[in-house]
Design an enzyme around this catalytic site. Structure first.
Site, PDB file in Angstrom:
ATOM      1  N   ALA A   1     -45.722  50.867  65.563  1.00 25.38           N
ATOM      2  CA  ALA A   1     -45.073  49.972  66.531  1.00 25.38           C
ATOM      3  C   ALA A   1     -44.752  48.632  65.889  1.00 25.38           C
ATOM      4  O   ALA A   1     -43.629  48.370  65.480  1.00 25.38           O
ATOM      5  CB  ALA A   1     -45.965  49.798  67.758  1.00 25.38           C
ATOM      6  N   ARG A   2     -45.758  47.754  65.781  1.00 23.94           N
ATOM      7  CA  ARG A   2     -45.511  46.385  65.318  1.00 23.94           C
ATOM      8  C   ARG A   2     -44.884  46.338  63.927  1.00 23.94           C
ATOM      9  O   ARG A   2     -43.988  45.519  63.673  1.00 23.94           O
ATOM     10  CB  ARG A   2     -46.817  45.591  65.330  1.00 23.94           C
TER      11      ARG A   2
ATOM     12  N   GLN B   1     -41.085  57.823  77.188  1.00 25.65           N
ATOM     13  CA  GLN B   1     -42.441  57.715  77.725  1.00 25.65           C
ATOM     14  C   GLN B   1     -42.336  57.654  79.246  1.00 25.65           C
ATOM     15  O   GLN B   1     -41.660  56.775  79.784  1.00 25.65           O
ATOM     16  CB  GLN B   1     -43.128  56.471  77.193  1.00 25.65           C
TER      17      GLN B   1
ATOM     18  N   TYR C   1     -53.284  53.212  83.166  1.00 26.00           N
ATOM     19  CA  TYR C   1     -52.186  53.542  84.059  1.00 26.00           C
ATOM     20  C   TYR C   1     -52.698  54.656  84.992  1.00 26.00           C
ATOM     21  O   TYR C   1     -53.848  55.056  84.929  1.00 26.00           O
ATOM     22  CB  TYR C   1     -50.971  53.999  83.259  1.00 26.00           C
TER      23      TYR C   1
END
Length: 404
Positions: free
Chosen positions: A360-361, A115, A185
């Site tokens: 993810a988690r 990323q 971002y």
């Protein structure tokens, strides 16, 4: 040893479901052994911006557990784009470790993505020893400081740094890169009318606000061609009043598709700057966040944390409703993120027309989740969405409920 993902035979129809839910799929110029992508999760395991043995093992676990690709987060394209100390930037000293990391993941039969992006207004002015950059000068409540308005020279530099990072990722053996166009971002902050108050060609209309995203995508694609797969992580909804929302995200997705600059979009939500919990859903572990913060941030979390770290109810596939609208508007391959925790979630994504899923988690809780599913396990995942893993990043991201 399993063959490299680049050497695997492609399926008959690129990017479409196979008879096997976990069969191989194409992603641009590469082939993944299955559609499951370990989503970028800041690891907190890169001391002094270098790859550690712990970082390698962090990504080995889901690779060994069966994912098609794992994503290294977050590799800043320049030093002033870091959100915390120790994040990787693409300097010469980082390259040997990155090559060791990619080799290790390939040995497990998985692909690996980096990323890349610039944190912009989310960057840490304190640790970077430079003001954070934003589309417009703005006060950041979390740091009690002002972000500086990015100049034309800043924009040129950051675009060029994305190109440099993409090429260095190829040198280091990565199979893919993920351009960070989300969470307010740098690129995302230009997309959002809440954070972008410019009056030049990068502000005002959506076409202007999307100019930087399209410019980054074009510059990277023109430089790397099809030597590496290119994804972009695109925010659909900032989660704040007056922010970027799905109606504009649809148009940006259509422009990126027409530009031909990305091989897939990973759809996300929320703002690390203004509403970070909007992406995660589930519990907001305020006490645990306060415990790991230095003063005076600790006091701020204790007094005002409930206003900044708001809780949102968890449900499986919680980004699907917005993502469906993107799916209906483009033919570009899409990655469904958010609340995918078991075989049923992967099947739902396929049934809804998504080529890939990002987890993810649930993979922090069960790194071998994909292999369990492959063996025929139909039970619900073990992740309880307590989000305490978010508070563990300062000592190495992990599920606090795992005992081994």
């Amino acid at each position: 040893m399993t063959t490299s993902p680049r050497a695997a035979a492609p399926p008959d129809v690129p990017g479409t479901p196979t008879d096997d839910l976990l069969g191989p799929v194409k992603l641009g110029p590469i082939t993944l052994r299955n559609r499951v992508i370990k989503a970028a999760t800041f690891e907190g395991l890169t001391p002094k911006g270098r790859v550690s043995d712990e970082l390698i093992e962090f990504h080995r676990r889901p690779a060994r557990g069966g994912v098609g690709m794992t994503t290294v987060a977050y590799c800043a394209v320049d030093k002033d784009g870091r959100t915390s100390p120790g994040q990787i930037t693409w300097d010469d000293e980082a390259m040997p470790g990155l090559r060791t990391l990619t080799d290790a993941i390939h040995d497990e039969g998985a692909a690996i993505s980096a990323q890349i992006g610039h944190a912009g207004p989310v960057a840490s002015a304190k640790y970077n020893h430079a003001p954070a950059l934003a589309p417009s000068r703005q006060f950041r409540l979390t740091t009690q400081s002002f972000a500086r308005r990015a100049s034309s020279a800043d924009l040129d530099r950051i675009v060029e740094r994305h190109v440099r990072a993409a090429n260095r990722a190829i040198e280091a053996g990565f199979d893919a890169i993920e351009l960070h166009f989300g969470h307010n971002y740098f690129v995302s902050s230009f997309l959002s009318p809440r954070t972008n108050r410019r009056r030049d060609e990068y502000g005002g209309s959506l076409e202007n606000r999307a100019r930087l995203a399209r410019r980054v995508g074009r510059a990277v694609r023109d430089s790397v061609g099809d030597r590496i797969a290119i994804l972009a992580k695109l925010g659909m909804d900032d989660g704040v009043r007056g922010g970027f929302w799905v109606d504009e995200a649809i148009q940006v997705a259509q422009w990126l598709e027409a530009d031909g600059t990305v091989d897939a979009l990973e759809l996300t939500a929320g703002s690390s700057l203004l509403n970070p919990m909007y992406l995660f859903k589930g519990d907001a572990p305020l006490r645990e966040f306060a415990a790991v913060m230095p003063q005076p941030t600790k006091l701020g979390v204790q007094l005002f944390g409930k206003h900044f770290l708001r809780e949102y109810p968890y449900r499986d596939a919680y980004l699907l409703e917005d993502a469906r609208q993107i799916r209906a508007a483009v033919t570009l391959p899409l990655v469904l993120l958010g609340g995918i925790t078991d075989r049923a979630g992967i099947q739902l994504a396929v049934d809804e027309g998504f080529e890939y899923v990002a987890i993810a988690r649930a993979l922090l809780r069960e790194p071998d989740l994909v292999e369990q599913i492959r063996r025929g396990d139909h039970r619900s995942g073990l992740c309880i969405h307590c989000n305490k893993c978010m508070t563990a990043i300062y000592g190495g991201t992990h599920c606090v409920l795992r005992t081994s």
